[in-house]
Design a protein around this motif. Structure first.
Motif, PDB file in Angstrom:
ATOM      1  N   GLU A  38      43.571 -76.300  97.833  1.00  0.00           N
ATOM      2  CA  GLU A  38      43.988 -77.668  98.149  1.00  0.00           C
ATOM      3  C   GLU A  38      43.017 -78.692  97.577  1.00  0.00           C
ATOM      4  N   GLN A  39      41.742 -78.330  97.546  1.00  0.00           N
ATOM      5  CA  GLN A  39      40.727 -79.224  96.985  1.00  0.00           C
ATOM      6  C   GLN A  39      40.631 -79.120  95.466  1.00  0.00           C
ATOM      7  N   ALA A  40      41.439 -78.229  94.884  1.00  0.00           N
ATOM      8  CA  ALA A  40      41.453 -77.996  93.429  1.00  0.00           C
ATOM      9  C   ALA A  40      40.080 -77.581  92.905  1.00  0.00           C
ATOM     10  N   LEU A  41      39.392 -76.756  93.712  1.00  0.00           N
ATOM     11  CA  LEU A  41      38.053 -76.309  93.329  1.00  0.00           C
ATOM     12  C   LEU A  41      38.108 -74.980  92.587  1.00  0.00           C
ATOM     13  N   HIS A  42      37.097 -74.770  91.746  1.00  0.00           N
ATOM     14  CA  HIS A  42      36.988 -73.547  90.951  1.00  0.00           C
ATOM     15  C   HIS A  42      35.647 -72.887  91.263  1.00  0.00           C
ATOM     16  N   PRO A  43      35.628 -71.956  92.235  1.00  0.00           N
ATOM     17  CA  PRO A  43      34.360 -71.313  92.599  1.00  0.00           C
ATOM     18  C   PRO A  43      33.751 -70.528  91.440  1.00  0.00           C
ATOM     19  N   LEU A  44      32.454 -70.749  91.236  1.00  0.00           N
ATOM     20  CA  LEU A  44      31.714 -70.038  90.193  1.00  0.00           C
ATOM     21  C   LEU A  44      30.992 -68.821  90.749  1.00  0.00           C
ATOM     22  N   ALA A  45      30.644 -68.857  92.054  1.00  0.00           N
ATOM     23  CA  ALA A  45      29.882 -67.760  92.641  1.00  0.00           C
ATOM     24  C   ALA A  45      29.901 -67.878  94.158  1.00  0.00           C
ATOM     25  N   ILE A  46      29.630 -66.738  94.797  1.00  0.00           N
ATOM     26  CA  ILE A  46      29.415 -66.660  96.236  1.00  0.00           C
ATOM     27  C   ILE A  46      27.961 -66.262  96.450  1.00  0.00           C
ATOM     28  N   LEU A  47      27.215 -67.090  97.175  1.00  0.00           N
ATOM     29  CA  LEU A  47      25.818 -66.788  97.488  1.00  0.00           C
ATOM     30  C   LEU A  47      25.721 -66.414  98.957  1.00  0.00           C
ATOM     31  N   LEU A  48      25.087 -65.284  99.247  1.00  0.00           N
ATOM     32  CA  LEU A  48      24.932 -64.836 100.622  1.00  0.00           C
ATOM     33  C   LEU A  48      23.484 -65.002 101.057  1.00  0.00           C
ATOM     34  N   THR A  49      23.297 -65.646 102.205  1.00  0.00           N
ATOM     35  CA  THR A  49      21.949 -65.755 102.752  1.00  0.00           C
ATOM     36  C   THR A  49      21.506 -64.430 103.351  1.00  0.00           C
TER      37      THR A  49
ATOM     38  N   GLY B 236      35.651 -68.622 111.921  1.00  0.00           N
ATOM     39  CA  GLY B 236      35.671 -67.431 112.745  1.00  0.00           C
ATOM     40  C   GLY B 236      35.222 -67.646 114.171  1.00  0.00           C
ATOM     41  N   PRO B 237      35.260 -66.583 114.978  1.00  0.00           N
ATOM     42  CA  PRO B 237      34.933 -66.699 116.401  1.00  0.00           C
ATOM     43  C   PRO B 237      33.491 -67.087 116.674  1.00  0.00           C
ATOM     44  N   LEU B 238      32.583 -66.786 115.748  1.00  0.00           N
ATOM     45  CA  LEU B 238      31.179 -67.171 115.923  1.00  0.00           C
ATOM     46  C   LEU B 238      30.860 -68.509 115.261  1.00  0.00           C
ATOM     47  N   GLN B 239      31.903 -69.157 114.709  1.00  0.00           N
ATOM     48  CA  GLN B 239      31.736 -70.462 114.058  1.00  0.00           C
ATOM     49  C   GLN B 239      30.566 -70.437 113.064  1.00  0.00           C
ATOM     50  N   THR B 240      30.605 -69.437 112.195  1.00  0.00           N
ATOM     51  CA  THR B 240      29.594 -69.304 111.151  1.00  0.00           C
ATOM     52  C   THR B 240      29.865 -70.325 110.064  1.00  0.00           C
ATOM     53  N   ASN B 241      28.836 -71.035 109.663  1.00  0.00           N
ATOM     54  CA  ASN B 241      29.005 -72.084 108.668  1.00  0.00           C
ATOM     55  C   ASN B 241      29.098 -71.499 107.258  1.00  0.00           C
ATOM     56  N   ALA B 242      30.238 -71.744 106.638  1.00  0.00           N
ATOM     57  CA  ALA B 242      30.332 -71.577 105.191  1.00  0.00           C
ATOM     58  C   ALA B 242      30.053 -72.940 104.584  1.00  0.00           C
ATOM     59  N   TYR B 243      29.392 -72.948 103.438  1.00  0.00           N
ATOM     60  CA  TYR B 243      29.122 -74.200 102.745  1.00  0.00           C
ATOM     61  C   TYR B 243      29.752 -74.144 101.366  1.00  0.00           C
ATOM     62  N   VAL B 244      30.426 -75.230 101.013  1.00  0.00           N
ATOM     63  CA  VAL B 244      31.044 -75.347  99.698  1.00  0.00           C
ATOM     64  C   VAL B 244      30.363 -76.488  98.965  1.00  0.00           C
ATOM     65  N   LEU B 245      29.720 -76.157  97.859  1.00  0.00           N
ATOM     66  CA  LEU B 245      29.051 -77.148  97.019  1.00  0.00           C
ATOM     67  C   LEU B 245      29.932 -77.397  95.813  1.00  0.00           C
ATOM     68  N   GLU B 246      30.112 -78.639  95.446  1.00  0.00           N
ATOM     69  CA  GLU B 246      30.960 -78.927  94.283  1.00  0.00           C
ATOM     70  C   GLU B 246      30.337 -79.994  93.397  1.00  0.00           C
ATOM     71  N   ASN B 247      30.616 -79.888  92.105  1.00  0.00           N
ATOM     72  CA  ASN B 247      30.166 -80.903  91.158  1.00  0.00           C
ATOM     73  C   ASN B 247      31.347 -81.751  90.711  1.00  0.00           C
ATOM     74  N   ASP B 248      31.102 -82.684  89.803  1.00  0.00           N
ATOM     75  CA  ASP B 248      32.172 -83.599  89.404  1.00  0.00           C
ATOM     76  C   ASP B 248      33.223 -82.944  88.513  1.00  0.00           C
ATOM     77  N   LYS B 249      32.972 -81.704  88.094  1.00  0.00           N
ATOM     78  CA  LYS B 249      33.971 -80.947  87.333  1.00  0.00           C
ATOM     79  C   LYS B 249      34.859 -80.111  88.242  1.00  0.00           C
ATOM     80  N   LYS B 250      34.658 -80.234  89.560  1.00  0.00           N
ATOM     81  CA  LYS B 250      35.379 -79.454  90.571  1.00  0.00           C
ATOM     82  C   LYS B 250      34.995 -77.977  90.539  1.00  0.00           C
ATOM     83  N   GLU B 251      33.835 -77.686  89.954  1.00  0.00           N
ATOM     84  CA  GLU B 251      33.287 -76.342  90.059  1.00  0.00           C
ATOM     85  C   GLU B 251      32.574 -76.231  91.396  1.00  0.00           C
ATOM     86  N   ALA B 252      32.540 -75.025  91.961  1.00  0.00           N
ATOM     87  CA  ALA B 252      32.010 -74.882  93.314  1.00  0.00           C
ATOM     88  C   ALA B 252      31.166 -73.621  93.460  1.00  0.00           C
ATOM     89  N   ILE B 253      30.246 -73.689  94.402  1.00  0.00           N
ATOM     90  CA  ILE B 253      29.487 -72.546  94.886  1.00  0.00           C
ATOM     91  C   ILE B 253      29.834 -72.379  96.359  1.00  0.00           C
TER      92      ILE B 253
END
Length: 197
Positions: free
Chosen positions: A43-54, A9-26
């Motif tokens: 494209e990364q074939a990831l499967h998000p398990l949750a969205i955490l908001l700071t 986005g315009p404010l270049q807010t950092n999203a972080y994607v955490l992944e394990n070896d099963k391709k599960e992601a936070i």
């Protein structure tokens, strides 16, 4: 665990994607560019398990519903900001963007206190770090020596406290008592700019 920083986005807010070896992601703070973020995750074939908001400022929540609806994953937010997701006045988007308010559907999980948070194989310690906003939290992964601090602490700087609900002294207390007490080797993955390495 692998983690990726994605400035969005315009404010270049950092999203972080955490992944394990099963391709599960936070996903932490999916702030903007929802379709592009969804495409990247696919494209990364990831499967998000949750969205955490700071926290729930508009530049951290803009892609929440795109990611949630595509991957059917729940959202976590602190109780003090749970109603900010649906309110453009509270999350700041009405003030900064006028009629183009940014909102999201309510969160499925409300964080009410500090402590352990386990999602799949991902183990976090949640710290309440208010000051930038009243419900700001940081997510610490001791095993990997990293804390996702949102806008509380940056490399050589701290978050702004002039927005509604901000409190300078409270932010300094959060930083000194919760973040500066972490081990020296801890990486601070912040909401804007480069992590401290």
């Amino acid at each position: 665990m692998k983690w990726t920083q994605l400035p969005l986005g315009p404010l270049q807010t950092n999203a972080y994607v955490l992944e394990n070896d099963k391709k599960e992601a936070i996903i932490i703070d999916p702030g903007s560019e929802g379709p592009a973020l969804v495409n990247w995750l696919q494209e990364q074939a990831l499967h998000p398990l949750a969205i955490l908001l700071t926290h729930a400022h508009f530049d951290h929540i803009g892609a929440v519903d795109d990611v949630r609806s595509k991957f059917n994953c729940p959202v976590y937010i602190h109780s003090k900001e749970q109603d900010w997701l649906t309110d453009g006045d509270k999350n700041g988007s009405s003030r900064f963007l006028g009629t183009d308010a940014i909102t999201a559907q309510p969160a499925e999980h409300i964080i009410k206190k500090e402590g352990a948070l386990i999602v799949g194989s991902f183990h976090f310690t949640v710290f309440e770090t208010p000051g930038h906003s009243p419900g700001s939290v940081s997510y610490y992964i001791e095993e990997h020596s990293i804390v996702f601090s949102g806008d509380a602490l940056f490399a050589q700087s701290i978050g702004r406290t002039d927005l509604p609900g901000g409190h300078h002294d409270q932010l300094l207390e959060s930083i000194h008592e919760k973040l500066m007490t972490l081990p020296e080797e801890t990486i601070v993955a912040c909401g804007h700019g480069s992590p401290t390495l």
